[in-house]
Design a protein around this motif. Structure first.
Motif, PDB file in Angstrom:
ATOM      1  N   CYS A 114     -47.711 -31.584  36.095  1.00 48.09           N
ATOM      2  CA  CYS A 114     -47.757 -32.226  37.149  1.00 48.09           C
ATOM      3  C   CYS A 114     -46.059 -32.652  37.467  1.00 48.09           C
ATOM      4  CB  CYS A 114     -48.545 -33.561  37.183  1.00 48.09           C
ATOM      5  SG  CYS A 114     -48.331 -34.451  38.720  1.00 48.09           S
ATOM      6  N   PRO A 115     -45.588 -32.447  38.640  1.00 48.08           N
ATOM      7  CA  PRO A 115     -44.269 -32.990  38.913  1.00 48.08           C
ATOM      8  C   PRO A 115     -44.234 -34.620  38.411  1.00 48.08           C
ATOM      9  CG  PRO A 115     -44.886 -31.772  40.761  1.00 48.08           C
ATOM     10  CD  PRO A 115     -46.250 -31.869  39.847  1.00 48.08           C
ATOM     11  N   PRO A 116     -42.728 -35.228  38.115  1.00 53.63           N
ATOM     12  CA  PRO A 116     -42.563 -36.388  37.452  1.00 53.63           C
ATOM     13  C   PRO A 116     -43.098 -37.428  38.795  1.00 53.63           C
ATOM     14  CG  PRO A 116     -40.623 -35.267  37.915  1.00 53.63           C
ATOM     15  CD  PRO A 116     -41.483 -34.247  38.022  1.00 53.63           C
ATOM     16  N   ASN A 203     -37.884 -33.241  21.306  1.00 50.34           N
ATOM     17  CA  ASN A 203     -37.148 -33.647  22.653  1.00 50.34           C
ATOM     18  C   ASN A 203     -37.464 -32.613  23.844  1.00 50.34           C
ATOM     19  OD1 ASN A 203     -35.844 -35.841  21.536  1.00 50.34           O
ATOM     20  ND2 ASN A 203     -34.319 -34.533  20.414  1.00 50.34           N
ATOM     21  N   ARG A 204     -38.917 -32.100  23.721  1.00 43.52           N
ATOM     22  CA  ARG A 204     -39.047 -31.273  24.653  1.00 43.52           C
ATOM     23  C   ARG A 204     -40.442 -31.749  25.247  1.00 43.52           C
ATOM     24  NH1 ARG A 204     -34.879 -29.567  25.285  1.00 43.52           N
ATOM     25  NH2 ARG A 204     -33.870 -27.913  24.196  1.00 43.52           N
ATOM     26  N   ARG A 276     -52.544 -28.805  45.624  1.00 42.04           N
ATOM     27  CA  ARG A 276     -51.126 -28.499  45.227  1.00 42.04           C
ATOM     28  C   ARG A 276     -50.872 -27.408  44.268  1.00 42.04           C
ATOM     29  NH1 ARG A 276     -46.449 -31.326  46.032  1.00 42.04           N
ATOM     30  NH2 ARG A 276     -45.835 -30.611  43.849  1.00 42.04           N
ATOM     31  N   ASP A 278     -50.762 -27.789  40.941  1.00 44.90           N
ATOM     32  CA  ASP A 278     -49.500 -27.966  40.182  1.00 44.90           C
ATOM     33  C   ASP A 278     -50.114 -27.691  38.551  1.00 44.90           C
ATOM     34  OD1 ASP A 278     -47.750 -29.547  41.733  1.00 44.90           O
ATOM     35  OD2 ASP A 278     -48.980 -30.948  41.730  1.00 44.90           O
ATOM     36  N   HIS A 283     -45.978 -23.641  36.843  1.00 45.17           N
ATOM     37  CA  HIS A 283     -45.364 -24.620  37.117  1.00 45.17           C
ATOM     38  C   HIS A 283     -44.934 -25.276  36.129  1.00 45.17           C
ATOM     39  CE1 HIS A 283     -47.396 -24.830  41.344  1.00 45.17           C
ATOM     40  NE2 HIS A 283     -46.259 -23.750  41.458  1.00 45.17           N
ATOM     41  N   LYS A 285     -43.712 -24.624  33.513  1.00 45.16           N
ATOM     42  CA  LYS A 285     -42.590 -24.082  32.921  1.00 45.16           C
ATOM     43  C   LYS A 285     -41.241 -24.487  33.854  1.00 45.16           C
ATOM     44  CE  LYS A 285     -41.736 -19.345  32.124  1.00 45.16           C
ATOM     45  NZ  LYS A 285     -42.268 -18.247  32.101  1.00 45.16           N
ATOM     46  N   VAL A 286     -41.767 -24.422  35.052  1.00 43.69           N
ATOM     47  CA  VAL A 286     -40.342 -24.691  36.031  1.00 43.69           C
ATOM     48  C   VAL A 286     -40.153 -26.282  35.970  1.00 43.69           C
ATOM     49  CG1 VAL A 286     -40.132 -25.211  38.458  1.00 43.69           C
ATOM     50  CG2 VAL A 286     -41.197 -22.960  37.748  1.00 43.69           C
ATOM     51  N   ASN A 287     -41.295 -26.842  35.312  1.00 47.32           N
ATOM     52  CA  ASN A 287     -40.784 -28.162  35.203  1.00 47.32           C
ATOM     53  C   ASN A 287     -39.933 -28.940  33.867  1.00 47.32           C
ATOM     54  OD1 ASN A 287     -41.506 -30.505  37.435  1.00 47.32           O
ATOM     55  ND2 ASN A 287     -43.331 -29.442  37.366  1.00 47.32           N
ATOM     56  N   ASP A 288     -39.365 -27.643  33.294  1.00 49.39           N
ATOM     57  CA  ASP A 288     -38.577 -28.024  32.287  1.00 49.39           C
ATOM     58  C   ASP A 288     -39.655 -28.163  30.935  1.00 49.39           C
ATOM     59  OD1 ASP A 288     -35.860 -30.010  31.551  1.00 49.39           O
ATOM     60  OD2 ASP A 288     -36.383 -27.898  31.068  1.00 49.39           O
ATOM     61  N   PHE A 289     -40.831 -27.832  31.058  1.00 45.34           N
ATOM     62  CA  PHE A 289     -41.746 -27.881  29.968  1.00 45.34           C
ATOM     63  C   PHE A 289     -41.280 -26.559  29.138  1.00 45.34           C
ATOM     64  CE2 PHE A 289     -43.601 -30.535  32.574  1.00 45.34           C
ATOM     65  CZ  PHE A 289     -44.821 -31.030  32.440  1.00 45.34           C
ATOM     66  N   TYR A 290     -41.787 -26.724  27.908  1.00 46.10           N
ATOM     67  CA  TYR A 290     -41.335 -25.445  26.976  1.00 46.10           C
ATOM     68  C   TYR A 290     -42.686 -24.489  27.305  1.00 46.10           C
ATOM     69  CZ  TYR A 290     -38.618 -24.766  22.930  1.00 46.10           C
ATOM     70  OH  TYR A 290     -37.764 -24.352  21.984  1.00 46.10           O
TER      71      TYR A 290
END
Lengths: 298, 298
Positions: A114-116, A203-204, A276, A278, A283, A285-290
């Motif tokens: 989910c987006p932050p 840190n991921r 949505r 999410d 998604h 991945k797009v949210n800076d997840f690994y």
């Protein structure tokens, strides 16, 4: 045994906590496992059972920072499975883990991708915790997981499958066509055990899931396999928005109303997943997840 | 020329914007360069000079979303170098870039490495923009840079070096021993040109810097090379905290007081860099930034 990772779990008696404890205790050559419990909880049967399997149950007072730092000193990994109802305890655990120089802190995310901010109140509270972790430069791994498949099935008329009816998805979210990632609750711990031993995840944000389904596909498959008819109710975007705004009206006068809080939380989950869309690997991945790099726990 | 990246820059006439335009225009085989300017700015000499070097200056009204979407359609990359004084314009650019399906949006960070919240008001406003970008699933790259070396030198008594005295670091921040990353302002564009062409930096935070110095080392070196004495003033942690709290008192009655806002911003930069020591490659990495993987622009 000197090279075993010392891992402390707070909230070990919850659903996610139990899955994680199971997996860590099943890998005793790799992990030395501690369960952090409030004095009132130390003797709970579930903790005694973990103790019998080799876990060390530590009684801790989350409001006594100095003692908490002592209890955490020497831990390589601290995992919080505390719920958002224990916000103060979670913040205390973060501060103490930082002071104790814990090498990896896993905050209590364990929710769908989910987006932050701007979608789920619960998510925002988790992101606030992550901001605090980053402010302290406490090394971390955030682990998001797919929606539990245990919560993805509606009850069957015959009673052949038992589901938690309060969460049961016989309400079709929107048109039922949004794909979402699911995970078997029992696999969560197996993923976590691999993730916390992997230096690449430090840190991921990591997203762990099993498969991707739509709600219609789940229900169609269930009907086909069971030869029973599932009662399908409809829960539209508008329905959800009304439920959320009604609950916010209650919270405006009583901000701690538990039923309204849980209405908001649960309906925002459904909105994020079903409307949505999410909760998908793309998604995440797009949210800076690994990118998911652990296989399905077997 | 069909495979050139179409890159639009907003705020092209600012310091960072000019550095970026210089680098993009110097790589015309790789980039087709657009400068987005408000109608009132279109004829500024700096934009005319970019136009003479091959840039296409587009007049845009940031309050007219539909027209902005049209202007951005077909752009591969949109880079915002607008300042925090143009928050509304930046939010409009984000919305329009999302609607225009821009393939990579670079928000206006371009500041020193710093935790997302709890240190700098300016940083928090940038992180709010990033949250919005993530909510829209607009593909992004956040680019943080070291402190400008152009702002890291105090004036010399002889007047031999010209510095922007309002930012000049002849005030020793704390004990002057905190290491911090610096970047030559003229290199920022060279880094940016490499970063936006690199698929590995998509949906990532990148930290671009040249070297790491302490303030004492900078001043000692300057004195040694110039054979002049730098007037050193002291700016302690307490001094900074007092300046910030005094400015917040003014903002409590007048939230838009520009001088108080800039006092807060500037002193929080100094506190973050000189006292907390946030602006280092190690901390940037811990904060989920990417390891710097572009060489120093030459």
């Amino acid at each position: 045994m000197a090279s075993r990772l010392k891992v402390a779990v707070a909230g070990a008696n919850g659903e996610t906590g139990q899955s994680i404890m199971d997996a860590l205790l099943a890998n005793s050559e790799q992990f030395e496992v501690f369960a952090l419990a409030r004095p009132a909880s130390v003797n709970k049967p579930v903790l005694s059972a973990f103790s019998a399997r080799g876990a060390i149950v530590k009684s801790v007072d989350f409001s006594a920072t100095d003692a908490l730092v002592v209890a955490l000193t020497g831990m390589h990994v601290v995992i919080s499975c505390l719920t958002m109802l224990h916000h103060k305890e979670q913040m205390a655990l973060i501060e103490a883990s930082s002071q104790a120089k814990v090498q990896r802190y896993v905050p209590s995310f364990f929710g769908p991708a989910c987006p932050p901010r701007g979608v789920m109140k619960v998510r925002e509270a988790k992101e606030d915790m992550l901001d605090r972790i980053k402010l302290l430069y406490l090394p971390y791994t955030v682990i998001d997981v797919g929606w539990w498949c245990q919560l993805s099935l509606p009850p069957l008329p015959s009673g052949r499958i038992q589901t938690k009816v309060e969460y049961a998805l016989n309400e079709i979210m929107g048109d039922g066509e949004a794909p979402f990632a699911i995970v078997d609750k029992r696999d969560i711990g197996k993923y976590v055990a691999r993730i916390i031993a992997d230096p690449r995840t430090l840190n991921r944000m990591v997203f762990a899931y099993g498969e991707v389904w739509t709600q219609n596909h789940i229900l169609d498959t269930l009907e086909e396999k069971s030869d029973e008819r599932v009662v399908r109710q409809s829960l539209s975007k508008d329905d959800m928005e009304n439920i959320i705004s009604d609950a916010y009206k209650i919270l405006a006068t009583n901000p701690t109303d538990l039923e309204a809080l849980s209405q908001v939380a649960l309906t925002q989950y459904k909105y994020s997943i079903g409307i949505r869309g999410d909760n998908t690997p793309e998604h995440a991945k797009v949210n800076d997840f690994y990118k998911r790099d652990v296989g399905r726990g077997g």
